[in-house]
Design a protein around this motif. Structure first.
Motif, PDB file in Angstrom:
ATOM      1  N   THR A  85      34.359 -16.812 -26.303  1.00 58.83           N
ATOM      2  CA  THR A  85      34.089 -18.746 -26.729  1.00 58.83           C
ATOM      3  C   THR A  85      34.772 -19.017 -27.598  1.00 58.83           C
ATOM      4  O   THR A  85      35.273 -19.958 -27.976  1.00 58.83           O
ATOM      5  CB  THR A  85      32.437 -18.477 -26.593  1.00 58.83           C
ATOM      6  OG1 THR A  85      32.583 -17.450 -27.115  1.00 58.83           O
ATOM      7  CG2 THR A  85      31.660 -18.143 -25.685  1.00 58.83           C
ATOM      8  N   ARG A  86      35.479 -18.026 -28.055  1.00 57.11           N
ATOM      9  CA  ARG A  86      37.066 -18.178 -28.282  1.00 57.11           C
ATOM     10  C   ARG A  86      37.974 -16.836 -28.319  1.00 57.11           C
ATOM     11  O   ARG A  86      37.273 -16.025 -27.897  1.00 57.11           O
ATOM     12  CB  ARG A  86      36.508 -17.795 -29.870  1.00 57.11           C
ATOM     13  CG  ARG A  86      35.461 -18.981 -30.562  1.00 57.11           C
ATOM     14  CD  ARG A  86      36.052 -20.632 -31.446  1.00 57.11           C
ATOM     15  NE  ARG A  86      34.785 -21.167 -31.207  1.00 57.11           N
ATOM     16  CZ  ARG A  86      34.261 -21.916 -31.275  1.00 57.11           C
ATOM     17  NH1 ARG A  86      34.164 -21.749 -29.951  1.00 57.11           N
ATOM     18  NH2 ARG A  86      33.352 -22.914 -31.477  1.00 57.11           N
ATOM     19  N   ARG A 111      41.406 -22.368 -29.621  1.00 58.23           N
ATOM     20  CA  ARG A 111      42.493 -24.002 -30.987  1.00 58.23           C
ATOM     21  C   ARG A 111      43.484 -23.198 -31.215  1.00 58.23           C
ATOM     22  O   ARG A 111      44.311 -22.461 -30.619  1.00 58.23           O
ATOM     23  CB  ARG A 111      41.205 -23.130 -33.147  1.00 58.23           C
ATOM     24  CG  ARG A 111      40.279 -23.075 -32.682  1.00 58.23           C
ATOM     25  CD  ARG A 111      39.586 -22.879 -33.609  1.00 58.23           C
ATOM     26  NE  ARG A 111      38.259 -22.186 -33.647  1.00 58.23           N
ATOM     27  CZ  ARG A 111      37.636 -23.247 -34.391  1.00 58.23           C
ATOM     28  NH1 ARG A 111      37.957 -24.394 -35.577  1.00 58.23           N
ATOM     29  NH2 ARG A 111      36.072 -23.197 -35.355  1.00 58.23           N
ATOM     30  N   ALA A 112      43.778 -24.943 -31.484  1.00 53.37           N
ATOM     31  CA  ALA A 112      45.421 -24.679 -31.605  1.00 53.37           C
ATOM     32  C   ALA A 112      45.842 -24.215 -32.961  1.00 53.37           C
ATOM     33  O   ALA A 112      45.406 -23.994 -33.856  1.00 53.37           O
ATOM     34  CB  ALA A 112      46.213 -25.814 -31.699  1.00 53.37           C
ATOM     35  N   SER A 113      46.732 -22.924 -32.333  1.00 50.81           N
ATOM     36  CA  SER A 113      47.029 -21.850 -33.508  1.00 50.81           C
ATOM     37  C   SER A 113      48.241 -21.511 -33.610  1.00 50.81           C
ATOM     38  O   SER A 113      48.760 -20.746 -34.339  1.00 50.81           O
ATOM     39  CB  SER A 113      45.814 -20.901 -33.926  1.00 50.81           C
ATOM     40  OG  SER A 113      46.363 -20.191 -32.759  1.00 50.81           O
ATOM     41  N   SER A 114      49.320 -21.860 -32.865  1.00 51.59           N
ATOM     42  CA  SER A 114      50.931 -22.256 -33.461  1.00 51.59           C
ATOM     43  C   SER A 114      51.366 -23.385 -33.157  1.00 51.59           C
ATOM     44  O   SER A 114      50.649 -24.612 -32.200  1.00 51.59           O
ATOM     45  CB  SER A 114      50.782 -21.220 -31.734  1.00 51.59           C
ATOM     46  OG  SER A 114      50.703 -21.503 -30.356  1.00 51.59           O
ATOM     47  N   ALA A 125      40.344 -28.347 -33.587  1.00 59.44           N
ATOM     48  CA  ALA A 125      38.928 -27.592 -34.037  1.00 59.44           C
ATOM     49  C   ALA A 125      39.012 -26.960 -32.227  1.00 59.44           C
ATOM     50  O   ALA A 125      39.458 -27.074 -30.967  1.00 59.44           O
ATOM     51  CB  ALA A 125      38.111 -29.286 -33.112  1.00 59.44           C
ATOM     52  N   PRO A 126      37.247 -26.752 -32.376  1.00 56.30           N
ATOM     53  CA  PRO A 126      37.170 -26.128 -30.660  1.00 56.30           C
ATOM     54  C   PRO A 126      37.450 -26.883 -29.952  1.00 56.30           C
ATOM     55  O   PRO A 126      36.881 -27.974 -29.132  1.00 56.30           O
ATOM     56  CB  PRO A 126      35.859 -25.373 -31.216  1.00 56.30           C
ATOM     57  CG  PRO A 126      35.679 -25.205 -31.989  1.00 56.30           C
ATOM     58  CD  PRO A 126      36.121 -26.408 -33.128  1.00 56.30           C
ATOM     59  N   GLY A 166      46.432 -28.206 -22.400  1.00 61.22           N
ATOM     60  CA  GLY A 166      46.663 -26.747 -22.533  1.00 61.22           C
ATOM     61  C   GLY A 166      45.287 -25.994 -23.488  1.00 61.22           C
ATOM     62  O   GLY A 166      45.644 -24.817 -22.732  1.00 61.22           O
ATOM     63  N   LEU A 167      44.615 -26.044 -24.156  1.00 62.84           N
ATOM     64  CA  LEU A 167      43.661 -25.458 -24.656  1.00 62.84           C
ATOM     65  C   LEU A 167      42.156 -25.765 -24.394  1.00 62.84           C
ATOM     66  O   LEU A 167      41.527 -25.092 -24.727  1.00 62.84           O
ATOM     67  CB  LEU A 167      44.101 -26.440 -25.676  1.00 62.84           C
ATOM     68  CG  LEU A 167      45.229 -26.052 -26.691  1.00 62.84           C
ATOM     69  CD1 LEU A 167      44.565 -26.921 -28.178  1.00 62.84           C
ATOM     70  CD2 LEU A 167      44.808 -24.806 -27.756  1.00 62.84           C
TER      71      LEU A 167
END
Length: 294
Positions: free
Chosen positions: A156-157, A221-224, A233-234, A248-249
């Motif tokens: 889920t994450r 989440r976008a983290s890069s 946000a999720p 792509g997320l």
């Protein structure tokens, strides 16, 4: 003497005939396109079923499902190898697997070195026929990369690892207490627009954990920099576009209305986008949730 006169078509009649013929041709082309789309969709699902069968054979041989992506520690030989590469022997691709093992032995420090690595080798078994973004390898900064239409479900994450395939995972079927028929293991997601993520052979992902590259969560989440400018946000299951990097997320496909998912029992289901609230429940292996498949 009787003279026979042959009446010619008037301009209006000719235009009517042309219009009718054009309509018939358009209807025929539309029907052909629908048939082709249906055939591609069926083939896409069949490839997922083969991947599911390979997962079961892998589990039988190793006692667990393959890691979503291998990270390991210092000295790890197969660093960033994906679950798809590990399935090669179970997809009748033993020679390709042996070449991959040898490549990682020779260059464990750089999976982008091609040769000897197979990062640019196209593998149809990992590509949905409806996905134009994965049909051909692409060359980026001098290196050629081959792609996949299917990503493992990490949970889920991306940091929770509550799914079946994630960094260094070794999930057993016995660990899937939610039930193998109630747990999604692999889903459709075309490669990113820029070609940075979605490599079948090996990949670091957003945080060197395969995130949005070989595995994906239902609330990524976008983290890069891979997804610079995208919301942090999720994400959630929904339609995407080939020209949208942020697509792509989340899981999506080129099929109208939804995407295929492989369940842990080896079955394949087409889930509509209206199931966006159900998918996170299906993404956990031991969440204790009750979810009804649409």
């Amino acid at each position: 003497m009787t003279t026979l006169c042959r009446r010619a078509f008037s301009l209006v009649e000719l235009l009517v005939v042309i219009a009718i013929l054009a309509t018939l041709v358009a209807l025929a082309l539309s029907a052909v396109q629908r048939v082709r789309g249906a055939a591609a969709k069926t083939q896409c699902a069949n490839r997922l079923r083969q991947i599911g069968l390979a997962h079961h054979h892998y589990h039988g041989a190793h006692g667990a499902l393959p890691p979503g992506v291998t990270v390991g520690g210092p000295g790890e030989q197969f660093k960033y190898m994906t679950w798809q590469t590990r399935l090669l022997p179970f997809l009748e691709q033993e020679p390709v697997w042996k070449s991959a093992v040898e490549a990682f032995r020779l260059r464990p420090d750089d999976f982008r070195a091609s040769p000897p690595h197979l990062i640019g080798v196209h593998m149809p078994a990992f590509v949905c026929p409806s996905d134009p973004l994965a049909q051909q390898p692409r060359t980026l900064s001098g290196t050629t990369f081959a792609y996949t239409s299917y990503l493992g479900v990490s949970g889920t994450r991306q940091t929770r690892h509550d799914g079946t395939l994630y960094a260094d995972s070794k999930t057993r079927f016995a660990d899937i207490t939610d039930g193998t028929s109630q747990t999604v293991m692999v889903g459709e997601r075309p490669p990113s627009t820029d070609g940075i993520s979605g490599w079948w052979y090996a990949g670091q992902g957003q945080n060197e954990d395969g995130s949005a590259d070989s595995v994906l969560s239902t609330g990524e989440r976008a983290s890069s920099f891979f997804f610079s400018g995208c919301s942090t946000a999720p994400s959630e299951f929904g339609p995407g576009r080939p020209d949208d990097q942020c697509a792509g997320l989340h899981f999506w496909s080129m099929h109208p209305g939804g995407a295929h998912f492989l369940l842990a029992d080896g079955s394949v289901r087409f889930l509509p986008y209206t199931a966006k609230d159900v998918l996170p429940l299906l993404a956990t292996r031991a969440g204790g949730e009750t979810a009804e498949l649409p």
